[in-house]
Write a protein that holds these residues in place. Structure first.
Motif, PDB file in Angstrom:
ATOM      1  N   SER A   1       0.838  -1.214   0.000  1.00  0.00           N
ATOM      2  CA  SER A   1       0.000   0.000   0.000  1.00  0.00           C
ATOM      3  C   SER A   1       0.861   1.247   0.000  1.00  0.00           C
ATOM      4  O   SER A   1       2.070   1.188   0.221  1.00  0.00           O
ATOM      5  CB  SER A   1      -0.900   0.013   1.243  1.00  0.00           C
ATOM      6  OG  SER A   1      -0.100   0.199   2.401  1.00  0.00           O
ATOM      7  N   GLY A   2       0.202   2.384  -0.177  1.00  0.00           N
ATOM      8  CA  GLY A   2       0.873   3.670  -0.085  1.00  0.00           C
ATOM      9  C   GLY A   2       1.331   3.947   1.346  1.00  0.00           C
ATOM     10  O   GLY A   2       2.363   4.581   1.565  1.00  0.00           O
ATOM     11  N   THR A   3       0.552   3.463   2.299  1.00  0.00           N
ATOM     12  CA  THR A   3       0.917   3.643   3.697  1.00  0.00           C
ATOM     13  C   THR A   3       2.264   2.986   3.984  1.00  0.00           C
ATOM     14  O   THR A   3       3.158   3.597   4.559  1.00  0.00           O
ATOM     15  CB  THR A   3      -0.170   3.010   4.604  1.00  0.00           C
ATOM     16  OG1 THR A   3      -1.404   3.660   4.329  1.00  0.00           O
ATOM     17  CG2 THR A   3       0.170   3.141   6.066  1.00  0.00           C
TER      18      THR A   3
ATOM     19  N   ASN B   1       5.143   4.735   2.229  1.00  0.00           N
ATOM     20  CA  ASN B   1       5.572   5.930   2.959  1.00  0.00           C
ATOM     21  C   ASN B   1       6.354   5.561   4.209  1.00  0.00           C
ATOM     22  O   ASN B   1       7.316   6.249   4.566  1.00  0.00           O
ATOM     23  CB  ASN B   1       4.363   6.792   3.317  1.00  0.00           C
ATOM     24  CG  ASN B   1       3.935   7.689   2.164  1.00  0.00           C
ATOM     25  OD1 ASN B   1       4.735   8.452   1.641  1.00  0.00           O
ATOM     26  ND2 ASN B   1       2.678   7.582   1.749  1.00  0.00           N
TER      27      ASN B   1
ATOM     28  N   HIS C   1      -1.266  13.404   3.995  1.00  0.00           N
ATOM     29  CA  HIS C   1      -2.026  12.247   4.487  1.00  0.00           C
ATOM     30  C   HIS C   1      -1.690  12.003   5.961  1.00  0.00           C
ATOM     31  O   HIS C   1      -0.532  12.144   6.359  1.00  0.00           O
ATOM     32  CB  HIS C   1      -1.661  11.024   3.647  1.00  0.00           C
ATOM     33  CG  HIS C   1      -2.645   9.889   3.770  1.00  0.00           C
ATOM     34  ND1 HIS C   1      -2.620   9.012   4.829  1.00  0.00           N
ATOM     35  CD2 HIS C   1      -3.663   9.505   2.978  1.00  0.00           C
ATOM     36  CE1 HIS C   1      -3.585   8.122   4.675  1.00  0.00           C
ATOM     37  NE2 HIS C   1      -4.241   8.397   3.555  1.00  0.00           N
TER      38      HIS C   1
ATOM     39  N   THR D   1      -1.151   9.491   7.480  1.00  0.00           N
ATOM     40  CA  THR D   1      -0.190   8.414   7.692  1.00  0.00           C
ATOM     41  C   THR D   1       1.175   8.949   8.120  1.00  0.00           C
ATOM     42  O   THR D   1       1.901   8.284   8.849  1.00  0.00           O
ATOM     43  CB  THR D   1      -0.063   7.535   6.432  1.00  0.00           C
ATOM     44  OG1 THR D   1       0.716   6.384   6.774  1.00  0.00           O
ATOM     45  CG2 THR D   1       0.633   8.234   5.281  1.00  0.00           C
TER      46      THR D   1
ATOM     47  N   THR E   1       3.646  16.840  -0.746  1.00  0.00           N
ATOM     48  CA  THR E   1       2.577  16.024  -1.310  1.00  0.00           C
ATOM     49  C   THR E   1       2.224  16.505  -2.714  1.00  0.00           C
ATOM     50  O   THR E   1       1.913  17.679  -2.908  1.00  0.00           O
ATOM     51  CB  THR E   1       1.332  16.068  -0.402  1.00  0.00           C
ATOM     52  OG1 THR E   1       1.707  15.667   0.921  1.00  0.00           O
ATOM     53  CG2 THR E   1       0.258  15.118  -0.913  1.00  0.00           C
TER      54      THR E   1
ATOM     55  N   GLY F   1      -0.448  16.073  -4.838  1.00  0.00           N
ATOM     56  CA  GLY F   1      -1.830  15.604  -4.919  1.00  0.00           C
ATOM     57  C   GLY F   1      -2.320  15.161  -3.552  1.00  0.00           C
ATOM     58  O   GLY F   1      -2.215  13.988  -3.212  1.00  0.00           O
TER      59      GLY F   1
ATOM     60  N   THR G   1      -4.820  14.018  -0.595  1.00  0.00           N
ATOM     61  CA  THR G   1      -5.914  13.065  -0.667  1.00  0.00           C
ATOM     62  C   THR G   1      -7.261  13.774  -0.618  1.00  0.00           C
ATOM     63  O   THR G   1      -8.215  13.328  -1.246  1.00  0.00           O
ATOM     64  CB  THR G   1      -5.783  12.052   0.490  1.00  0.00           C
ATOM     65  OG1 THR G   1      -4.411  11.690   0.606  1.00  0.00           O
ATOM     66  CG2 THR G   1      -6.602  10.807   0.237  1.00  0.00           C
TER      67      THR G   1
ATOM     68  N   ASP H   1       5.228  12.486  -1.475  1.00  0.00           N
ATOM     69  CA  ASP H   1       4.105  11.560  -1.390  1.00  0.00           C
ATOM     70  C   ASP H   1       3.190  11.839  -2.588  1.00  0.00           C
ATOM     71  O   ASP H   1       2.405  12.786  -2.575  1.00  0.00           O
ATOM     72  CB  ASP H   1       3.355  11.735  -0.071  1.00  0.00           C
ATOM     73  CG  ASP H   1       2.231  10.707   0.075  1.00  0.00           C
ATOM     74  OD1 ASP H   1       2.021   9.917  -0.874  1.00  0.00           O
ATOM     75  OD2 ASP H   1       1.569  10.698   1.132  1.00  0.00           O
TER      76      ASP H   1
ATOM     77  N   ALA I   1       1.223   9.358  -3.757  1.00  0.00           N
ATOM     78  CA  ALA I   1       0.442   8.119  -3.745  1.00  0.00           C
ATOM     79  C   ALA I   1      -0.765   8.260  -4.662  1.00  0.00           C
ATOM     80  O   ALA I   1      -1.016   7.423  -5.524  1.00  0.00           O
ATOM     81  CB  ALA I   1      -0.005   7.777  -2.327  1.00  0.00           C
ATOM     82  N   TYR I   2      -1.502   9.367  -4.484  1.00  0.00           N
ATOM     83  CA  TYR I   2      -2.652   9.551  -5.372  1.00  0.00           C
ATOM     84  C   TYR I   2      -2.237  10.180  -6.705  1.00  0.00           C
ATOM     85  O   TYR I   2      -2.612   9.711  -7.772  1.00  0.00           O
ATOM     86  CB  TYR I   2      -3.754  10.404  -4.726  1.00  0.00           C
ATOM     87  CG  TYR I   2      -4.953  10.436  -5.651  1.00  0.00           C
ATOM     88  CD1 TYR I   2      -5.763   9.312  -5.768  1.00  0.00           C
ATOM     89  CD2 TYR I   2      -5.201  11.526  -6.477  1.00  0.00           C
ATOM     90  CE1 TYR I   2      -6.806   9.280  -6.676  1.00  0.00           C
ATOM     91  CE2 TYR I   2      -6.249  11.502  -7.385  1.00  0.00           C
ATOM     92  CZ  TYR I   2      -7.045  10.375  -7.478  1.00  0.00           C
ATOM     93  OH  TYR I   2      -8.061  10.343  -8.389  1.00  0.00           O
TER      94      TYR I   2
ATOM     95  N   ASP J   1       0.968   5.097  -5.817  1.00  0.00           N
ATOM     96  CA  ASP J   1       0.085   3.940  -5.635  1.00  0.00           C
ATOM     97  C   ASP J   1      -0.484   3.473  -6.972  1.00  0.00           C
ATOM     98  O   ASP J   1      -1.476   4.037  -7.451  1.00  0.00           O
ATOM     99  CB  ASP J   1      -1.111   4.349  -4.754  1.00  0.00           C
ATOM    100  CG  ASP J   1      -0.965   3.959  -3.302  1.00  0.00           C
ATOM    101  OD1 ASP J   1       0.002   3.246  -2.966  1.00  0.00           O
ATOM    102  OD2 ASP J   1      -1.832   4.355  -2.504  1.00  0.00           O
TER     103      ASP J   1
ATOM    104  N   HIS K   1      -2.318   1.111  -7.232  1.00  0.00           N
ATOM    105  CA  HIS K   1      -3.713   0.689  -6.986  1.00  0.00           C
ATOM    106  C   HIS K   1      -4.668   1.888  -6.888  1.00  0.00           C
ATOM    107  O   HIS K   1      -5.844   1.710  -6.624  1.00  0.00           O
ATOM    108  CB  HIS K   1      -3.836  -0.268  -5.796  1.00  0.00           C
ATOM    109  CG  HIS K   1      -3.575   0.299  -4.433  1.00  0.00           C
ATOM    110  ND1 HIS K   1      -3.196  -0.510  -3.380  1.00  0.00           N
ATOM    111  CD2 HIS K   1      -3.641   1.548  -3.926  1.00  0.00           C
ATOM    112  CE1 HIS K   1      -3.060   0.241  -2.288  1.00  0.00           C
ATOM    113  NE2 HIS K   1      -3.311   1.484  -2.604  1.00  0.00           N
ATOM    114  N   LYS K   2      -4.153   3.096  -7.118  1.00  0.00           N
ATOM    115  CA  LYS K   2      -5.080   4.224  -7.230  1.00  0.00           C
ATOM    116  C   LYS K   2      -5.270   4.593  -8.711  1.00  0.00           C
ATOM    117  O   LYS K   2      -6.302   4.314  -9.267  1.00  0.00           O
ATOM    118  CB  LYS K   2      -4.594   5.408  -6.401  1.00  0.00           C
ATOM    119  CG  LYS K   2      -4.918   5.213  -4.919  1.00  0.00           C
ATOM    120  CD  LYS K   2      -4.537   6.386  -4.084  1.00  0.00           C
ATOM    121  CE  LYS K   2      -4.810   6.122  -2.603  1.00  0.00           C
ATOM    122  NZ  LYS K   2      -3.854   6.867  -1.763  1.00  0.00           N
TER     123      LYS K   2
END
Ligand SMILES: *Cc1c(COP(=O)(O)O)cnc(C)c1O
Length: 461
Positions: free
Chosen positions: A125-127, A130, A153, A155, A198, A200, A202, A227, A229-230, A262, A264-265
């Motif tokens: 995961s992104g969590t 990170n 985020h 996290t 960041t 982007g 969340t 980050d 992730a998104y 991510d 998966h996003k």
């Protein structure tokens, strides 16, 4: 017409793996594992019925959170590989998928302008990605704090606690980005070893001015972790012939020390696929360990040796590899066209809302996350009430639409909409992640539905 739709690609790939198996051995299943047809049908029917409780993430009607099904290519690849079930924790746990992982990591590194030889791996995961980045940050800048923006985020604060490092929140500017002046002041204190920026957020999809963050951090000898992730795949839009985003922050990612994205996003993958990348491959030294469980048949550096996670699905690498073969990381064409349609959907959504008599934009979209509110509300409690009502009534409507809400501070809302009076501390605005390319065509319908819902007399008229 689209001929691909008639082919069951999961069955196609699965059959090939079965043929490979059959060429090696025929294993008669142990009686304890044999399925009874009737009971199996019942169990699967019960499951699929239970699954109907889900919201229709596949449909443009679902314009809520960051959720959508993976691409059929990812599903087919994941499913076929899962039959074998390779484990990415060690080379011998899955030699084929370990190589595929290295190839996709090089592709992701290349997308951000990192050297293709950068160190990186897929995470669950992104969590966790990170966490890996902050673990390296702590090791390379021991005893110093990690700073992140107020829109980062949650996290990061949590993982700083896990790692026992001081985490410092830097205020956001009027657009939800890390405030550069506040960051500069903090860096001058000498307490900060790493800045998390960041690309982007969340909540709002706000993109920090990464170019300025990198410059400031370098001035003070601090590390930079991005980050993304998104937002990471929006970097493709900065490289299009006609960029659909401000290219500057995205091009600056190449100057960071580590990046998280991510797949998966926005990479069309099923959950279980984050990624972390390190510009300097020698950070692998922080991970050195001597596992008694893994069995090394080569001297080659294996990604499973340099991650905090042990077992990881080799199928995740297979799915991403196959997807990127079909939809490469290009600005024009490939995955860039997918992300571009989502970006255009957000621009079209904002344009319609700007012209609406019922809705107003909370903050203009920088990616494909749109935020909006009741234009006619005079107080934050009225804004909140409409948001709650649209969320609830949208789902229950015979022609349903699914949105989400974002809680912001009343001060943040009044800063953007000074005519609204704050009579609460926090207020929910409406938010939609338009992350399916099909959202582009659905925008007129979507805004129309939302105007109708928001415009209804709350008394039930
Ligand atoms: C989603 C997200 C995370 C967390 O990633 P998961 O894959 O949900 O664990 C971290 N940072 C940002 C900016 C995100 O959007």
């Amino acid at each position: 017409m689209d001929g691909t739709r008639s082919i069951d690609w999961s069955g196609y790939a699965d059959a090939a793996v079965r043929r490979w198996e059959a060429g090696i051995d025929e294993v008669v299943p142990h009686p304890s594992l044999v399925l009874d047809d009737e009971r199996t049908r019942e169990a699967l029917d019960a499951l699929t019925q239970r699954l109907e409780e889900n919201y229709p993430f596949f449909s443009p009607r679902y314009a809520g959170q960051m959720l959508k099904p993976p691409h059929p290519a990812a599903v087919a690849a994941y499913h076929a590989t899962m039959r074998i079930n390779p484990n990415a924790h060690a080379l011998d746990g899955g030699p084929a998928t370990s190589r595929l992982e290295k190839e996709v990591v090089a592709d992701l590194a290349g997308m951000f302008g990192f050297d293709r030889g950068a160190l990186g791996y897929l995470t669950s995961s992104g969590t966790i990605a990170n966490l890996e980045a902050l673990f390296v940050a702590r090791s390379s800048h021991p005893g110093l704090a990690v700073a992140y923006g107020a829109g980062a985020h949650y996290t990061h604060a949590r993982m700083c606690e896990v790692l026992g490092i001081e985490g410092i929140t830097v205020p956001a500017d009027g657009r939800g980005r890390i405030d550069l002046e506040a960051l500069a002041t903090l860096l001058r204190s000498g307490r900060v070893g790493t800045v998390v920026t960041t690309a982007g957020t969340t909540g709002l999809g706000a993109v920090d001015q990464v170019q300025d963050v990198v410059a400031l951090a370098r001035e003070h000898g601090a590390r930079v972790h991005v980050d993304a992730a998104y937002g990471g795949f929006f970097t493709l839009l900065a490289r299009r012939a006609q960029p659909l985003v401000d290219p500057e922050p995205w091009l600056a990612l190449a100057g960071a020390d580590s990046i998280v994205v991510d797949p998966h996003k926005h990479g069309l993958q099923p959950y279980g696929c984050g990624a972390v990348l390190f510009a300097d491959p020698t950070v692998a030294r922080f991970y050195l360990h001597d596992s008694p469980y893994t069995y090394f048949t080569s001297d080659e550096l294996h990604l499973g040796e340099i991650s905090l996670e042990c077992s990881r699905a080799g199928a995740a690498a297979a799915a991403l590899w196959t997807t990127l073969r079909l939809l490469p990381l290009r600005g024009d064409g490939g995955l860039g066209d997918v992300v571009a349609a989502c970006r255009r959907a957000a621009l079209a959504f904002d344009a319609r809302v700007a012209a609406s008599e019922v809705l107003a934009t909370y903050q203009g979209a920088e990616l494909d996350i749109v935020t909006y509110l009741d234009r006619r509300a005079r107080t934050t409690s009225e804004v909140d009430a409409t948001s709650e009502r649209v969320l609830r009534e949208g789902m229950a409507d015979p022609d349903p639409v699914y949105v989400s809400t974002l809680s912001v501070s009343a001060a943040d809302l009044v800063g953007r909409h000074p005519h609204v009076r704050a009579d609460t501390d926090h207020v929910r605005v409406l938010s939609s992640v338009l992350m399916k390319p099909e959202h582009e065509g659905a925008v007129p319908w979507l805004v129309d539905r939302l105007e109708t819902l928001a415009g209804r007399d709350p008394a039930g008229g």
